[in-house]
Design an enzyme around this catalytic site. Structure first.
Site, PDB file in Angstrom:
ATOM      1  N   LYS B  81       0.856  -1.183   0.000  1.00 31.08           N
ATOM      2  CA  LYS B  81       0.000   0.000   0.000  1.00 31.08           C
ATOM      3  C   LYS B  81       0.896   1.238   0.000  1.00 31.08           C
ATOM      4  CE  LYS B  81      -3.987   1.662   2.792  1.00 31.08           C
ATOM      5  NZ  LYS B  81      -4.765   1.374   4.012  1.00 31.08           N
ATOM      6  N   SER B 156      -9.591   1.423   3.025  1.00 40.02           N
ATOM      7  CA  SER B 156      -8.735   2.225   2.172  1.00 40.02           C
ATOM      8  C   SER B 156      -7.684   1.408   1.400  1.00 40.02           C
ATOM      9  CB  SER B 156      -8.009   3.260   3.027  1.00 40.02           C
ATOM     10  OG  SER B 156      -7.158   2.626   3.961  1.00 40.02           O
ATOM     11  N   SER B 180      -9.702  -1.049   7.170  1.00 41.41           N
ATOM     12  CA  SER B 180      -9.116  -0.779   5.851  1.00 41.41           C
ATOM     13  C   SER B 180      -8.407  -1.946   5.183  1.00 41.41           C
ATOM     14  CB  SER B 180      -8.147   0.403   5.946  1.00 41.41           C
ATOM     15  OG  SER B 180      -8.863   1.610   5.912  1.00 41.41           O
TER      16      SER B 180
END
Lengths: 476, 491, 115
Positions: B81, B156, B180
């Protein structure tokens, strides 16, 4: 109307650690800009603080040395504010749970000793440095100082005169230096002081409106700034005016104070517990170990010097001004016949010569045992006091024992009466005018004759003996 | 691409060890798949092509092919990420304010994988600074759900989930502050594990809410999640909140045996509005667990209804402070036309942050500001205590807690324009972060062609039991083999 | 499948009851604290959005939290420290490598005072 001045101090002290409080960058004064920074110092995305164990130890040692109660459990908080000297836009500090509270130090006071309360001591990190461009269009930021461990020491509003403020600062500095907590060098910024000052009519219990004074970079300027502000406030009040609560900057050049910001600009720091740092939980054993690290403090040493060595208060104060000097005296005095003589020599010739050399007592090679040895040689008449002064200088440069220097240079005092009588006869014969003067009642003439004697013997003649001999011979 | 199809980390490792594949083959496969299909998915913000190829061939140079002794992750590509810092690789957090930022440091989790021979393929898209549940808040581009390109991948960690679901990489690292990792895993039909707070170092993870953030893997199977967790878990001197615990052998815990395991079902979770299809899939999953010999019982988590409120004060409060450092001074993008410092700050931050980030900074600033701290931030922290206690009480009776991961399957772009409606998507995942617990989302079937996620929650540091339960369920249910079809032959 | 759920039901009820209403001044003040510039249109919508979010948090006010300790972090319950040992810093060039504006190894910022 009579006014009473009320002063409280906020003192920031840099802790003497090798590395910063939350990262492993070196703490060094005077390094090239931004050469002592890492991603933690830069507040880079994703970095985290890790507490330096030495900073914690020194902070707690300081709190204990200043008679504070130490919290067994405390925490770090974030103090949020935007400024280029603060890379994370928050300072890691301690808000509602400082490591130390309710301490005190005793100062000499104006007329009698006074205990000055310490509200709190907390750990925090230092900020960076801004240089403003001469054109006023930009500032340059150096982050070397970011993260240097600090303690903030907040006093109660117990100080009543600018000089008491100075005494308080001297005492704090002395205690922290003794403990090895900090260098406390105001000129290098390792000790910084802000002051709150207000006036109130004598007898009034509530405090008057205060102003906060910043940017006083020496003890002298703390006194100057406070004296100026005290008089300024007095003038305002006498004229029937009111003091405006504001932050002022002391201007060294003009000796006046300049408004930095008013109360309306007060920050909302939005303190909250720093989630990146676990709480500080201390055991009794840990606190005991910190207490054991505290050496004999200046106040205790002063009292002992007065009692054990019979020193006057003034001598004790001067000799304990630094721990190194105090320890030097302590060793020398314990081996000397007359501790007061040691004190006189230290406060006079030794400190004088050190000042000339620009050195600290530990930076010269003479050991306290050697000073005691020198004094013994004066006592037993081996050398005169005058010769001793020369020998002392040699000792402080070469580190040799007094006896060795005396022997090498043939400085042993001449106390052989027959030999001195012979020289005296010659001096008297050569100076009929002085002899006549003395007989006419001019006492001074004796000095001249004695001086001639010392000259003839290169200062080695035993002065008492010379005095007696000449008087005897003149009377005959 | 064919080389990696369907193979888990252990199987890939076996291929490498046997010499049937090289690390370079895997990297080439991965890069080819990204080239073919990421234009439609948008999982990546930055592909570290050259770096990966160099690393892969360097790894081969040492030993020809990765030896079994080199560990299961050696030579296998992964995505991180883009809120995980990697030295020398752009890290943006999907924010315009960090465009062009190249960190001088590497996140400990990434470093551990790279030290074990893992090869970073690229930085995955996310909601800006990990704030969001759809990856629509990326400052650069949205990510599309490989199951249905008109739908969001969740967030996310939407880029990480989509990259795994699309078959670009066998696994990806994400971060989980309020769901997330788990929520996008559920939306994309993959496994997502949020470890116990403190198990994985946060060093190098760009902070959103420091007391809630935790790094974890998104994988195609529970076994892969266990393998990656093994690689990243453990104490780190650079993170004071990382815990010094013995790290168990997670793979060894995957026994397939859940007989007698006590499974709690929180009544409060099922009292909320929930998509009927989601409810059905979760009920079926509970049946499966019962069939396996687990003992399913209802538990109470009475303060659940306050969790969302507490979270949406605590997380923004911490974020308002964590994101204050983006001030245009030391890194990132600065607004250039400012006449003075204050204007520079305001213009830089207003231009650099997207609307959701600004909203949360403002809420958080408000919650901490003078006069409101006690009413908002402090009360939220007290509620956090109650939520932790709820779980402690429940875990005296059960070994794991099971719930849906999300109230609905993946929604369409723009469907949840109202911030609060979006926040409600996290009601089942948020309490876990507030309590610092480990939790995992595993696929539990499809609803109208979209994956549904089952959330299992464990005791602190009891990842072994959590993984054992998730693995046993996964093996019995067989949904991990399901692959999206929206990308056609890319798979 | 169901795409429209009444998840915000609880919210709806309370909107009628007691709506936490921030003022424009509140938003402007908080934006200033956070160093965010907000236009008047943004302020208008932020007043509504932030009010709704804070209103949602009203239920925290209803709870009796007397004597409940605050949890600000989870996990470590002992002091964590590192040894006072030096490690290399970045070079000044590395330190300012990402800076939008620098001058001889220092970060350059617009004048602090109003210009």
């Amino acid at each position: 109307m009579e006014f009473e001045t009320v002063i409280g101090l906020e003192v920031h002290v840099e802790l003497r650690t090798r590395t910063k409080i939350f990262c492993s960058c070196a703490v060094e004064f005077g390094a090239a800009s931004n050469s002592r920074v890492c991603p933690v110092c830069l507040g880079s995305p994703g970095v985290l603080p890790v507490l330096n164990e030495e900073a914690l130890k020194l902070g707690i040692r300081a709190a204990l040395a200043l008679s504070c109660e130490v919290r067994r459990s405390s925490k770090f908080d974030r103090k949020n504010y935007f400024y280029p000297d603060s890379p994370k836009a928050y300072q890691i500090s301690q808000y509602d749970e400082p490591i130390g509270e309710r301490g005190c130090v005793v100062i000499a006071g104006t007329s009698a000793p006074r205990s000055i309360g310490i509200t709190r001591i907390h750990l925090e990190e230092d900020a960076g440095k801004l240089t403003h461009s001469p054109f006023g269009d930009a500032s340059l930021v150096d982050l070397n100082r970011v993260g240097i461990p600090l303690i903030e020491i907040v006093s109660e509003p117990d100080l009543r005169t600018p000089d008491e403020a100075r005494q308080y600062l001297e005492e704090i500095k002395s205690i922290l230096q003794y403990c090895g907590v900090s260098d406390c060098r105001m000129e290098e910024g390792s000790l910084r002081c802000d002051a709150n000052i207000s006036l109130r009519p004598v007898g009034q219990a509530t405090l008057g409106t205060k102003t906060e004074l910043k940017n006083m970079n020496s003890f002298r300027n703390v006194v100057r700034g406070l004296e100026y502000e005290q008089e300024r406030q007095r003038a305002v009040l006498m004229a029937g005016g009111a003091i405006v609560q504001q932050t002022l900057r002391f201007d060294e050049a003009t000796g006046t104070t300049i408004v930095m910001r008013s109360k309306e600009d007060a920050h909302d720091y939005r303190y909250f517990p720093d989630p990146d740092l676990p709480r500080i939980e201390l055991t009794q054993a840990y606190l005991d170990a910190r207490r054991a690290e505290i050496p004999e403090l200046p106040a205790q040493m002063r009292a002992r010097f007065e009692q054990a060595y019979g020193l006057p208060t003034y001598d004790a104060l001067v000799l304990t001004s630094t721990q190194r000097l105090a320890r030097f005296f302590d060793v020398a005095a314990s081996q000397a016949v007359d501790p007061k003589a040691v004190s006189n020599w230290l406060m006079g010739d030794v400190l004088g010569y050190l000042k000339e050399m620009g050195e600290d007592i530990d930076a010269q090679p003479m050991r306290p045992e050697q000073l005691a040895g020198l004094l013994r040689l004066i006592d037993d008449g081996t050398i005169s006091t005058k010769i001793a002064k020369t020998v002392l200088r040699d000792m402080m440069t070469s580190g040799q024992d007094a006896s060795a220097i005396i022997e090498q240079q043939g400085l042993v005092q001449i106390s052989d009466e027959a030999a001195l009588r012979e020289i005296a006869e010659r001096v008297i014969a050569a100076n009929p005018k002085s002899v006549e003067d003395w007989r006419a009642g001019k006492e001074k003439a004796l000095g001249s004759l004695v001086g001639q004697m010392m000259k003839e013997t290169k200062g080695k003649a035993n002065p008492q003996l010379v005095n007696r001999l000449i008087v005897d011979m003149l009377r005959d | 691409m064919s080389a990696m199809r369907g193979l888990g980390i252990r199987a890939l490792h076996h291929e490498l060890a046997e010499g049937r594949l090289t690390a370079s083959d895997l990297i080439q496969d991965s890069l080819a798949a990204i080239e073919t299909a990421d234009g439609r998915v948008g999982a990546f913000l930055h592909v570290t092509r050259e770096r990966a190829l160099t690393q892969a061939s360097a790894g081969e140079g040492v030993s020809g092919v990765p030896a079994p002794a080199r560990g299961l992750l050696a030579g296998i590509p992964f995505a991180a990420k883009d809120n995980l810092c990697v030295e020398g690789v752009p890290t943006t957090c999907a924010s315009r304010i960090l465009e062009g930022y190249v960190p001088p440091h590497t996140a400990t989790a990434v470093r551990r994988i790279e030290t074990a021979g893992g090869v970073l393929i690229g930085k995955a898209n996310l909601d800006e600074f990990a704030m969001g549940s759809s990856t629509e808040n990326s400052g650069f581009h949205p990510t599309h759900n490989p199951w249905d390109l008109t739908r969001v991948p969740g967030g996310s960690s939407g880029g990480s989930a989509a990259a795994v679901a699309a078959g670009f990489v066998p696994y990806a690292l994400g971060s989980d502050t309020g769901g997330s990792i788990r929520q996008p895993a559920a939306f994309c039909g993959v496994v997502g594990l949020k470890p116990t707070y403190g198990l994985v170092s946060r060093f190098g993870l760009v902070a959103f809410a420091s007391s809630l953030d935790q790094i974890g893997p998104l994988t195609r199977s529970v076994e892969d999640a266990a393998i990656v967790l093994q690689g990243i878990a453990g104490w780190d001197e650079l993170d004071s909140t990382s815990v010094q615990v013995d790290i168990p052998d997670y793979l060894a815990s995957l026994t397939g045996d859940v007989a007698g395991l006590r499974v709690g079902v929180p009544a409060e979770y099922f009292e909320t509005d929930m998509d009927q299809g989601v409810r059905d899939r979760v009920m079926e999953a509970l049946d499966t667990l019962r069939r396996l010999g687990a003992e399913v019982r209802t538990i109470r988590l009475p303060h659940t209804r306050y969790a969302l409120s507490a979270y949406y004060l605590i997380a923004p409060a911490e974020a308002s402070s964590n994101l204050a450092r983006y001030d245009g001074v030391r890194f990132g993008v600065r607004a250039n036309d400012a006449p003075n410092l204050l204007a520079m700050y305001e213009r830089t931050r207003s231009a650099g942050f997207g609307p959701e980030v600004k909203r949360r900074i403002l809420i958080g600033t408000y919650a901490l500001s003078s006069g409101y701290y006690d009413a908002y931030y402090k009360r939220a922290q007290q509620v956090r205590t109650l939520i932790r206690q709820d779980f402690q009480t429940a875990f005296a009776e059960v070994d794991v807690i099971v719930s849906p991961t999300t109230p609905t399957p993946a929604f369409r772009f723009g469907e949840k324009a109202d911030p609060l409606t979006m926040y409600l998507n996290d009601i089942y995942t948020i309490p876990v972060n507030l309590a610092g617990l480990p939790a995992i989302s595993v696929p539990c079937g499809l609803q109208d062609g979209l994956p549904v996620g089952l959330q299992l929650i464990g005791r602190p540091f009891d990842e072994p039991t959590l993984l054992r339960a998730a693995h046993a369920y996964e093996q019995a249910a067989g949904f991990s083999g399901l692959r999206p079809t929206a990308l056609g032959e890319v798979q | 499948m169901t795409s429209e759920l009444n998840l915000a039901g609880r919210l709806g009820e309370r909107v009628e009851g007691h709506f936490v209403h921030l003022t424009t001044d509140d938003v402007v003040h908080v934006a200033a604290l956070a160093r965010l510039h907000v236009t008047s249109e943004e302020t208008e919508s932020l007043v509504l959005e932030l009010s709704r979010i804070l209103d949602y948090a009203r239920d925290l006010q209803e709870l009796d939290l007397t004597g409940v300790p605050a949890t600000s972090q989870i996990g470590i319950t002992t002091t964590v420290v590192r040894a006072d040992e030096r490690r290399p810093s970045l070079t000044a060039a590395e330190a300012v490598a990402n800076a939008p504006d620098e001058d001889e190894g220092m970060f350059r910022v617009p004048a602090v005072l109003e210009g």
